[in-house]
Design a protein around this motif. Structure first.
Motif, mmCIF file in Angstrom:
data_model
loop_
_atom_site.group_PDB
_atom_site.id
_atom_site.type_symbol
_atom_site.label_atom_id
_atom_site.label_comp_id
_atom_site.label_asym_id
_atom_site.label_seq_id
_atom_site.Cartn_x
_atom_site.Cartn_y
_atom_site.Cartn_z
ATOM 1 N N HIS A 1 5.550 -0.008 3.410
ATOM 2 C CA HIS A 1 6.568 -0.650 3.982
ATOM 3 C C HIS A 1 6.177 -1.456 5.229
ATOM 4 N N ASP A 2 6.745 -2.731 5.317
ATOM 5 C CA ASP A 2 6.300 -3.565 6.312
ATOM 6 C C ASP A 2 6.661 -2.978 7.681
ATOM 7 N N ASN B 1 7.269 -4.494 0.609
ATOM 8 C CA ASN B 1 7.750 -3.072 0.568
ATOM 9 C C ASN B 1 7.555 -2.696 -0.838
ATOM 10 N N GLU C 1 9.922 -4.254 -3.168
ATOM 11 C CA GLU C 1 10.970 -4.559 -2.602
ATOM 12 C C GLU C 1 11.981 -3.609 -2.894
#
Length: 485
Positions: A369-370, A385, A408
């Motif tokens: 996760h970013d 993500n 994502e």
């Protein structure tokens, strides 16, 4: 370089070029990953089932977007190998903003070595990332057709919170990890990597708000532009910086690990198996400062008017920066100029869970996760993500994995990866090569390594009794050490 002359055209060029290697889910969580495992969690090398892993060369690339696609009915795998017959991408037309992501890496010499309860590693690589977010459908269409696309001329458009970032750099990393707890059936390892970074190229465009109109093929007007851009002239070591990776792994083992030292005769020579393991890691926490032929401008409520943009040219980055500045402002009152800028790496937090199904079968779940901080106001690329569930079958000389991932958390993909002794080849997007649906993504990775599975002290020895006595009075479960011969 030909002057595209407009903010929209810059966005368009980047969008078209982004048709990525993402996380290489098929190999990074293997017990035999060695140098590959450092990329997701540096603590994974501590109890690696490879004594010494020497990486020779490798590469990976991944691309995904939600605008351009290859029609499943108009190409085959052979077309991808033939540049003269490469399929023409189509456009997905709808009212949603567009997003695109690309990353690639060339992996150079690297190594990991298990030294009892400690491990050390080194790696080299050149990496590039590019991501675009919130590109409006009209801007994407102008990017494909050019400003000559008459159906969209003489119409007022707006863009908000559009972000385009790219970064290319070389890195040298030094890794260290060790066992911090080995009691009962619990094993805890920690690890970290310090990376020296050499910037090569960076470009960024942040549009907070912009109104624009294309009058004809030569006139382009921007009103009330608030945002900023930065770029540099590509060159090795045009920027420099540092970054770190940090990792932690908890293992629930199959037997008593008191005094356990991987790959040692006193611990039975063979790797000790686990019931499950959980890893947490912080990846690519750092930044690069560009200061050679680097330019950054911040605009506040600026206006611009380009005329005959197709005939203008930029003679180098300095001239490009000067021309853009002149087009946007007359007196400089709404402009902040800098000759340096900082670009953050694609920082992320990852959690990995690996479960032993028995008979050499494992199932893994990994989330990436970013984790960029202050992401709206600083330059820097972001990590996509992703979530992956990866069943795999692994032996010392052979491994196969089937990663099922969500990019994502929404765009699914199924991959396939093989490890033949020390050669790895795989993809997280098998559909690119076997088109059963329209293709919006592509991915492939390859690594060539030389692996030493046993220490010199253990050559010719095996765990014939199912586990030797361990220091501290512990003994490994007879089922904890399957033969890996």
């Amino acid at each position: 370089m030909k002057q595209q002359g407009t903010t929209i055209a810059i966005v368009g060029l980047l969008l078209v070029s982004s048709a990525k290697a993402q996380e290489n889910f098929g190999i990074i969580n293997s017990n035999y990953a060695g140098t590959n495992g450092m990329w997701i969690n540096p603590s994974s090398m501590v109890d690696s089932w490879v004594k010494t892993d020497i990486h020779l060369v490798g590469a990976s690339a991944f691309a995904i977007n939600d605008y351009l696609y290859l029609d499943k009915n108009e190409y085959s795998f052979g077309d991808l190998l033939n540049p003269t017959n490469f399929p023409t991408p189509k456009e997905k037309i709808n009212s949603r903003n567009k997003h695109s992501y690309f990353d690639a890496a060339a992996y150079g010499p690297a190594a990991t070595v298990v030294l009892g309860k400690r491990s050390v590693g080194i790696h080299t690589a050149v990496r590039t990332y590019l991501n675009m977010d919130n590109v409006t459908p009209e801007a994407a269409k102008f990017a494909m057709e050019g400003l000559t696309y008459s159906p969209q001329q003489m119409i007022d458009y707006s863009m908000k919170n559009t972000r385009v970032n790219s970064l290319t750099w070389a890195e040298l990393g030094l890794s260290y990890g060790q066992i911090v707890k080995a009691e009962g059936d619990e094993l805890i390892t920690v690890g970290g990597t310090v990376k020296k970074l050499w910037g090569i190229n960076a470009a960024a465009l942040h549009i907070d708000e912009m109104d624009y109109r294309v009058s004809d093929s030569a006139d382009f007007t921007i009103n009330n532009f608030t945002g900023k851009y930065a770029f540099n002239e590509p060159a090795f070591n045009s920027g420099s910086g540092w970054a770190v990776d940090l990792g932690f792994t908890y293992k629930k083992m199959k037997g008593n690990v008191a005094g356990y030292k991987p790959h040692s005769p006193e611990s039975g020579c063979e790797p000790m198996d686990y019931r499950y393991k959980i890893g947490v890691s912080l990846l690519d926490f750092g930044r690069i400062k560009f200061k050679q032929n680097a330019y950054s401008q911040t605009f506040s409520d600026a206006d611009a008017f380009w005329e005959d943009y197709e005939t203008n040219t930029f003679d180098g980055t300095a001239d490009a920066n000067s021309t853009i500045t002149e087009e946007f402002t007359d007196d400089g009152s709404n402009l902040v100029t800098e000759n340096t800028f900082k670009s953050k790496l694609p920082t992320a937090i990852s959690v990995q869970f690996d479960y032993n199904l028995g008979k050499h079968f494992y199932a893994n779940a990994t989330v990436v996760h970013d984790a960029r901080f202050n992401k709206q106001n600083v330059f820097g690329v972001r990590r996509a993500n992703s979530l992956a569930i990866t069943p795999r079958y692994e032996r010392k000389r052979f491994e196969v994995a089937l990663p099922i991932s969500l990019h994502e958390y929404s765009q699914p993909g199924v991959g396939l990866a093989f490890r033949f002794n020390s050669i790895v080849i795989g993809t997280d997007r098998l559909g690119t090569f076997l088109p059963v649906t329209n293709v919006y993504a592509a991915d492939i990775y390859v690594n060539i390594k030389y692996s030493i599975f046993r220490s010199n002290k253990c050559k010719g020895k095996g765990n014939k009794s199912g586990g030797r006595g361990l220091k501290g009075g512990g003994r490994m479960d007879p089922h904890a050490c399957p033969s890996f011969k």
